[in-house]
Design an enzyme around this catalytic site. Structure first.
Site, PDB file in Angstrom:
ATOM      1  N   LYS A   9       0.860  -1.190   0.000  1.00 19.52           N
ATOM      2  CA  LYS A   9       0.000   0.000   0.000  1.00 19.52           C
ATOM      3  C   LYS A   9       0.895   1.238   0.000  1.00 19.52           C
ATOM      4  CE  LYS A   9      -4.432  -1.229   0.565  1.00 19.52           C
ATOM      5  NZ  LYS A   9      -5.035  -1.292  -0.769  1.00 19.52           N
ATOM      6  N   TYR A  58      -1.036  27.456  -0.133  1.00 17.81           N
ATOM      7  CA  TYR A  58      -0.764  27.733   1.287  1.00 17.81           C
ATOM      8  C   TYR A  58      -2.014  28.215   2.030  1.00 17.81           C
ATOM      9  CZ  TYR A  58       4.342  27.339   0.623  1.00 17.81           C
ATOM     10  OH  TYR A  58       5.624  26.897   0.376  1.00 17.81           O
ATOM     11  N   ASN A 121      13.868  27.539   3.375  1.00 15.19           N
ATOM     12  CA  ASN A 121      14.106  26.150   3.812  1.00 15.19           C
ATOM     13  C   ASN A 121      13.925  25.121   2.686  1.00 15.19           C
ATOM     14  OD1 ASN A 121      11.326  26.223   3.726  1.00 15.19           O
ATOM     15  ND2 ASN A 121      11.007  25.679   5.877  1.00 15.19           N
ATOM     16  N   HIS A 124       8.988  22.280   0.204  1.00 12.79           N
ATOM     17  CA  HIS A 124       7.729  21.993   0.897  1.00 12.79           C
ATOM     18  C   HIS A 124       7.417  20.505   0.745  1.00 12.79           C
ATOM     19  CE1 HIS A 124       3.332  21.904   1.554  1.00 12.79           C
ATOM     20  NE2 HIS A 124       3.311  21.161   0.467  1.00 12.79           N
ATOM     21  N   GLU A 135      -3.132  19.035  -2.958  1.00 12.14           N
ATOM     22  CA  GLU A 135      -1.984  19.735  -3.548  1.00 12.14           C
ATOM     23  C   GLU A 135      -1.621  19.137  -4.907  1.00 12.14           C
ATOM     24  OE1 GLU A 135       0.981  19.504  -0.462  1.00 12.14           O
ATOM     25  OE2 GLU A 135      -0.178  20.816   0.869  1.00 12.14           O
TER      26      GLU A 135
HETATM   27  P1  GTP Z   1       6.251  23.065   4.390  1.00 13.24           P
HETATM   28  O1  GTP Z   1       6.657  21.645   4.119  1.00 13.24           O
HETATM   29  O2  GTP Z   1       7.048  24.053   3.578  1.00 13.24           O
HETATM   30  O3  GTP Z   1       4.767  23.278   4.289  1.00 13.24           O
HETATM   31  O4  GTP Z   1       6.721  23.361   5.865  1.00 13.24           O
HETATM   32  P2  GTP Z   1       6.016  22.925   7.214  1.00 13.24           P
HETATM   33  O5  GTP Z   1       4.776  22.152   6.973  1.00 13.24           O
HETATM   34  O6  GTP Z   1       7.078  22.317   8.050  1.00 13.24           O
HETATM   35  O7  GTP Z   1       5.651  24.346   7.827  1.00 13.24           O
HETATM   36  P3  GTP Z   1       4.385  25.270   7.541  1.00 13.24           P
HETATM   37  O8  GTP Z   1       3.429  24.602   6.632  1.00 13.24           O
HETATM   38  O9  GTP Z   1       3.917  25.746   8.853  1.00 13.24           O
HETATM   39  O10 GTP Z   1       5.069  26.511   6.798  1.00 13.24           O
HETATM   40  C1  GTP Z   1       5.159  26.553   5.390  1.00 13.24           C
HETATM   41  C2  GTP Z   1       6.393  27.332   4.994  1.00 13.24           C
HETATM   42  O11 GTP Z   1       6.261  28.678   5.417  1.00 13.24           O
HETATM   43  C3  GTP Z   1       7.693  26.851   5.668  1.00 13.24           C
HETATM   44  O12 GTP Z   1       8.327  25.812   4.976  1.00 13.24           O
HETATM   45  C4  GTP Z   1       8.532  28.105   5.623  1.00 13.24           C
HETATM   46  O13 GTP Z   1       9.114  28.244   4.323  1.00 13.24           O
HETATM   47  C5  GTP Z   1       7.508  29.197   5.831  1.00 13.24           C
HETATM   48  N1  GTP Z   1       7.430  29.548   7.249  1.00 13.24           N
HETATM   49  C6  GTP Z   1       6.880  28.814   8.254  1.00 13.24           C
HETATM   50  N2  GTP Z   1       7.003  29.453   9.430  1.00 13.24           N
HETATM   51  C7  GTP Z   1       7.651  30.613   9.146  1.00 13.24           C
HETATM   52  C8  GTP Z   1       8.068  31.714   9.938  1.00 13.24           C
HETATM   53  O14 GTP Z   1       7.885  31.759  11.148  1.00 13.24           O
HETATM   54  N3  GTP Z   1       8.690  32.744   9.277  1.00 13.24           N
HETATM   55  C9  GTP Z   1       8.899  32.717   7.932  1.00 13.24           C
HETATM   56  N4  GTP Z   1       9.524  33.751   7.346  1.00 13.24           N
HETATM   57  N5  GTP Z   1       8.533  31.700   7.168  1.00 13.24           N
HETATM   58  C10 GTP Z   1       7.910  30.666   7.751  1.00 13.24           C
HETATM   59 MG    MG Z   2       3.300  22.816   5.637  1.00 12.34          MG
END
Ligand code: GTP
Ligand code: MG
Length: 157
Positions: A9, A58, A121, A124, A135
């Site tokens: 699976k 997002y 970073n 995603h 997505e």
């Molecule tokens: P993704 O896999 O990218 O979705 O990351 P995540 O699920 O670990 O974190 P989240 O969905 O909460 O945040 C999405 C993206 O927004 C992150 O990967 C970062 O690039 C950005 N991000 C999250 N928190 C912060 C923050 O505090 N400051 C800034 N500048 N960017 C943030």
């Molecule tokens: Mg995320």
């Protein structure tokens, strides 16, 4: 998106390179990591996404203080979307990415090896099977590619 692949699976996950990942030439390295882990690539696309498209991607983060800068940043250059199929691919894919804040990401993870700032970073990864489905539909409305990966018999028991 539960599927059966060599009697195992599997699930699909969306991995999306942010503009920093593309500009820093990390696409190949990260694709290699997913390939080497045994995941199967079933869709791949480089696009310069619009803010409207990224706001849909997002949508869960709407209201966060960093939301406007995140959308502006993600629309500032090309991104690469990929869909990977594999055993527990959503959870394992996120483990391979590492913690959201690269300062907390373990060495050996993608963010732990290549990133320092939370807003730069690299990648995603979908955070649930349900969100992965949404997505994948958003980034690949034409659908994924169906094929047999012959190496599967060497990856699964
Ligand atoms: P993704 O896999 O990218 O979705 O990351 P995540 O699920 O670990 O974190 P989240 O969905 O909460 O945040 C999405 C993206 O927004 C992150 O990967 C970062 O690039 C950005 N991000 C999250 N928190 C912060 C923050 O505090 N400051 C800034 N500048 N960017 C943030
Ligand atoms: Mg995320």
């Amino acid at each position: 998106s539960e599927r059966t692949y060599i009697m195992v699976k599997t699930v699909l996950t969306l991995v999306l390179f942010q503009p920093d990942g593309v500009q820093r030439g990390l696409v190949g390295n990260i694709i290699s990591r997913f390939e080497q882990r045994g995941f199967k690539l079933v869709a791949l696309k480089l696009v310069h996404a619009t803010p409207e498209h990224l706001e849909k991607h997002y949508a869960d983060l709407k209201g966060k203080p960093f939301f406007p800068s995140l959308i502006k940043y993600m629309a500032s250059g090309p991104v690469v979307g990929m869909v990977w199929e594999g055993l527990d691919a959503v959870k394992t894919g996120r483990a391979m990415l590492g913690a959201t804040n690269p300062l907390a990401s373990a060495p050996g993870t993608i963010r732990g090896d290549f990133a320092l700032a939370v807003g730069r970073n690299i990648c995603h990864g979908s955070d649930s099977v349900e969100n992965a489905e949404k997505e994948i539909q958003l980034w690949f409305p034409e659908g994924i590619v169906q094929y047999t990966a012959d190496q599967a018999k060497w990856i699964f028991e």
